[in-house]
Design a protein around this motif. Structure first.
Motif, PDB file in Angstrom:
ATOM      1  N   ASN A  60      23.969  55.587  48.026  1.00  0.00           N
ATOM      2  CA  ASN A  60      25.382  55.288  47.819  1.00  0.00           C
ATOM      3  C   ASN A  60      25.928  54.344  48.890  1.00  0.00           C
ATOM      4  O   ASN A  60      26.787  53.512  48.595  1.00  0.00           O
ATOM      5  N   ALA A  61      25.431  54.449  50.124  1.00  0.00           N
ATOM      6  CA  ALA A  61      25.840  53.507  51.173  1.00  0.00           C
ATOM      7  C   ALA A  61      25.447  52.087  50.767  1.00  0.00           C
ATOM      8  O   ALA A  61      26.233  51.142  50.915  1.00  0.00           O
ATOM      9  N   ASP A  62      24.237  51.927  50.213  1.00  0.00           N
ATOM     10  CA  ASP A  62      23.787  50.612  49.744  1.00  0.00           C
ATOM     11  C   ASP A  62      24.606  50.135  48.548  1.00  0.00           C
ATOM     12  O   ASP A  62      24.922  48.948  48.435  1.00  0.00           O
ATOM     13  N   ARG A  63      24.974  51.060  47.648  1.00  0.00           N
ATOM     14  CA  ARG A  63      25.811  50.694  46.490  1.00  0.00           C
ATOM     15  C   ARG A  63      27.187  50.209  46.942  1.00  0.00           C
ATOM     16  O   ARG A  63      27.741  49.265  46.375  1.00  0.00           O
ATOM     17  N   ILE A  64      27.742  50.870  47.944  1.00  0.00           N
ATOM     18  CA  ILE A  64      29.050  50.477  48.468  1.00  0.00           C
ATOM     19  C   ILE A  64      28.974  49.074  49.059  1.00  0.00           C
ATOM     20  O   ILE A  64      29.820  48.217  48.776  1.00  0.00           O
ATOM     21  N   THR A  65      27.953  48.814  49.879  1.00  0.00           N
ATOM     22  CA  THR A  65      27.779  47.487  50.481  1.00  0.00           C
ATOM     23  C   THR A  65      27.629  46.419  49.409  1.00  0.00           C
ATOM     24  O   THR A  65      28.267  45.368  49.472  1.00  0.00           O
ATOM     25  N   LYS A  66      26.784  46.696  48.424  1.00  0.00           N
ATOM     26  CA  LYS A  66      26.539  45.736  47.334  1.00  0.00           C
ATOM     27  C   LYS A  66      27.829  45.426  46.573  1.00  0.00           C
ATOM     28  O   LYS A  66      28.127  44.265  46.273  1.00  0.00           O
ATOM     29  N   ALA A  67      28.633  46.457  46.266  1.00  0.00           N
ATOM     30  CA  ALA A  67      29.861  46.260  45.496  1.00  0.00           C
ATOM     31  C   ALA A  67      30.915  45.505  46.310  1.00  0.00           C
ATOM     32  O   ALA A  67      31.602  44.629  45.781  1.00  0.00           O
ATOM     33  N   ILE A  68      31.049  45.822  47.602  1.00  0.00           N
ATOM     34  CA  ILE A  68      32.003  45.091  48.447  1.00  0.00           C
ATOM     35  C   ILE A  68      31.579  43.633  48.561  1.00  0.00           C
ATOM     36  O   ILE A  68      32.402  42.723  48.455  1.00  0.00           O
ATOM     37  N   ARG A  69      30.287  43.406  48.780  1.00  0.00           N
ATOM     38  CA  ARG A  69      29.770  42.027  48.883  1.00  0.00           C
ATOM     39  C   ARG A  69      30.110  41.247  47.615  1.00  0.00           C
ATOM     40  O   ARG A  69      30.619  40.114  47.686  1.00  0.00           O
ATOM     41  N   ALA A  70      29.858  41.831  46.459  1.00  0.00           N
ATOM     42  CA  ALA A  70      30.129  41.146  45.183  1.00  0.00           C
ATOM     43  C   ALA A  70      31.611  40.799  45.043  1.00  0.00           C
ATOM     44  O   ALA A  70      31.957  39.695  44.596  1.00  0.00           O
ATOM     45  N   GLU A  71      32.486  41.718  45.435  1.00  0.00           N
ATOM     46  CA  GLU A  71      33.932  41.460  45.337  1.00  0.00           C
ATOM     47  C   GLU A  71      34.360  40.359  46.304  1.00  0.00           C
ATOM     48  O   GLU A  71      35.149  39.484  45.943  1.00  0.00           O
ATOM     49  N   MET A  72      33.865  40.406  47.531  1.00  0.00           N
ATOM     50  CA  MET A  72      34.238  39.381  48.516  1.00  0.00           C
ATOM     51  C   MET A  72      33.750  37.998  48.065  1.00  0.00           C
ATOM     52  O   MET A  72      34.493  37.015  48.164  1.00  0.00           O
ATOM     53  N   LEU A  73      32.528  37.935  47.557  1.00  0.00           N
ATOM     54  CA  LEU A  73      31.996  36.658  47.069  1.00  0.00           C
ATOM     55  C   LEU A  73      32.795  36.149  45.870  1.00  0.00           C
ATOM     56  O   LEU A  73      33.074  34.953  45.760  1.00  0.00           O
ATOM     57  N   SER A  74      33.197  37.057  44.984  1.00  0.00           N
ATOM     58  CA  SER A  74      33.966  36.650  43.798  1.00  0.00           C
ATOM     59  C   SER A  74      35.352  36.119  44.183  1.00  0.00           C
ATOM     60  O   SER A  74      35.974  35.384  43.432  1.00  0.00           O
ATOM     61  N   LYS A  75      35.829  36.488  45.370  1.00  0.00           N
ATOM     62  CA  LYS A  75      37.133  36.020  45.850  1.00  0.00           C
ATOM     63  C   LYS A  75      37.006  34.721  46.661  1.00  0.00           C
ATOM     64  O   LYS A  75      37.975  34.247  47.245  1.00  0.00           O
ATOM     65  N   GLY A  76      35.786  34.176  46.737  1.00  0.00           N
ATOM     66  CA  GLY A  76      35.569  32.893  47.402  1.00  0.00           C
ATOM     67  C   GLY A  76      35.156  32.973  48.857  1.00  0.00           C
ATOM     68  O   GLY A  76      35.001  31.944  49.516  1.00  0.00           O
ATOM     69  N   PHE A  77      34.954  34.179  49.382  1.00  0.00           N
ATOM     70  CA  PHE A  77      34.504  34.317  50.766  1.00  0.00           C
ATOM     71  C   PHE A  77      32.998  34.079  50.827  1.00  0.00           C
ATOM     72  O   PHE A  77      32.277  34.351  49.868  1.00  0.00           O
ATOM     73  N   VAL A  78      32.544  33.604  51.964  1.00  0.00           N
ATOM     74  CA  VAL A  78      31.120  33.326  52.175  1.00  0.00           C
ATOM     75  C   VAL A  78      30.610  34.315  53.218  1.00  0.00           C
ATOM     76  O   VAL A  78      31.213  34.470  54.289  1.00  0.00           O
ATOM     77  N   GLU A  79      29.478  34.957  52.908  1.00  0.00           N
ATOM     78  CA  GLU A  79      28.888  35.893  53.869  1.00  0.00           C
ATOM     79  C   GLU A  79      28.044  35.124  54.871  1.00  0.00           C
ATOM     80  O   GLU A  79      27.228  34.280  54.481  1.00  0.00           O
ATOM     81  N   THR A  80      28.252  35.412  56.147  1.00  0.00           N
ATOM     82  CA  THR A  80      27.495  34.741  57.193  1.00  0.00           C
ATOM     83  C   THR A  80      27.237  35.717  58.337  1.00  0.00           C
ATOM     84  O   THR A  80      28.130  36.463  58.721  1.00  0.00           O
ATOM     85  N   PRO A  81      26.028  35.710  58.893  1.00  0.00           N
ATOM     86  CA  PRO A  81      25.738  36.616  60.009  1.00  0.00           C
ATOM     87  C   PRO A  81      26.271  36.110  61.352  1.00  0.00           C
ATOM     88  O   PRO A  81      26.428  36.878  62.286  1.00  0.00           O
TER      89      PRO A  81
END
Length: 193
Positions: A60-81
């Motif tokens: 479930n921790a991985d599901r939460i991360t995956k879902a937040i990532r998808a929402e942030m990307l859909s809003k135009g944010f770029v993930e960067t380390p």
């Protein structure tokens, strides 16, 4: 209109209504720093989201991360380390609770208190019983914090809360739809309609 065709149209609606009525309903609240200019933020990264001891499993921790990532990307944010504008954290709070209800089938006639004394008859002429029922459930909350890396201050927080009667049939779908609902208002003023 043909009754058979009408019935065939109603059955899927009833099945959908039953399905959604069985899913926990998520109540959402959000708050944010009104002085923040959210249009300045373009990139994000996660804090190290881990399964919380006794609270949530790694799946479930991985599901939460995956879902937040998808929402942030859909809003135009770029993930960067490296050097992200925002850091995202998620915390779950699960509490076992019991609700007790009382059902009474009292009948009869008795006195009723008024500020100026009793009114009505004195003795109860009927009878009744009270039945107590207890109901166990989990009060679950998912808190999503979004922090500005420049100021190291919380700029947005969304909270989803649900009364969970049993484990959802499809945890991934439940988590994804809950996070979509929580993040619907992020970023404030710029959220997609």
């Amino acid at each position: 209109m043909n009754i058979k065709n009408t019935t065939l149209r109603i059955i899927p609606l009833l099945v959908a209504a039953f399905y959604y009525s069985c899913s926990p309903s998520v109540k959402v609240t959000a708050d944010y720093d009104h002085a923040t200019n959210f249009s300045e933020y373009k990139t994000f990264a996660f804090y190290d989201l881990k399964a919380q001891e006794g609270k949530i499993n790694q799946l479930n921790a991985d599901r939460i991360t995956k879902a937040i990532r998808a929402e942030m990307l859909s809003k135009g944010f770029v993930e960067t380390p490296s050097n992200p504008d925002l850091k995202v954290n998620a915390v779950t709070i699960l509490k076992n609770k019991t609700e007790v209800t009382a059902n009474s089938n009292f009948y009869g006639y008795g006195g009723m208190y008024r500020p100026y004394g009793y009114w009505g008859g004195g003795a109860m002429m009927g009878g009744g019983t009270t039945t107590f029922n207890s109901y166990d459930y989990v009060d679950g909350s998912l808190i999503i914090d979004i922090v500005s890396t420049k100021t190291q201050k919380l700029v947005w927080q969304g909270i989803g809360n649900a009364q969970i009667d049993s484990k959802p049939d499809n945890p991934e779908e439940f988590i994804t739809s809950s996070i979509k609902k929580i993040l619907a208002g992020f970023p404030p003023g710029l959220a997609k309609k």
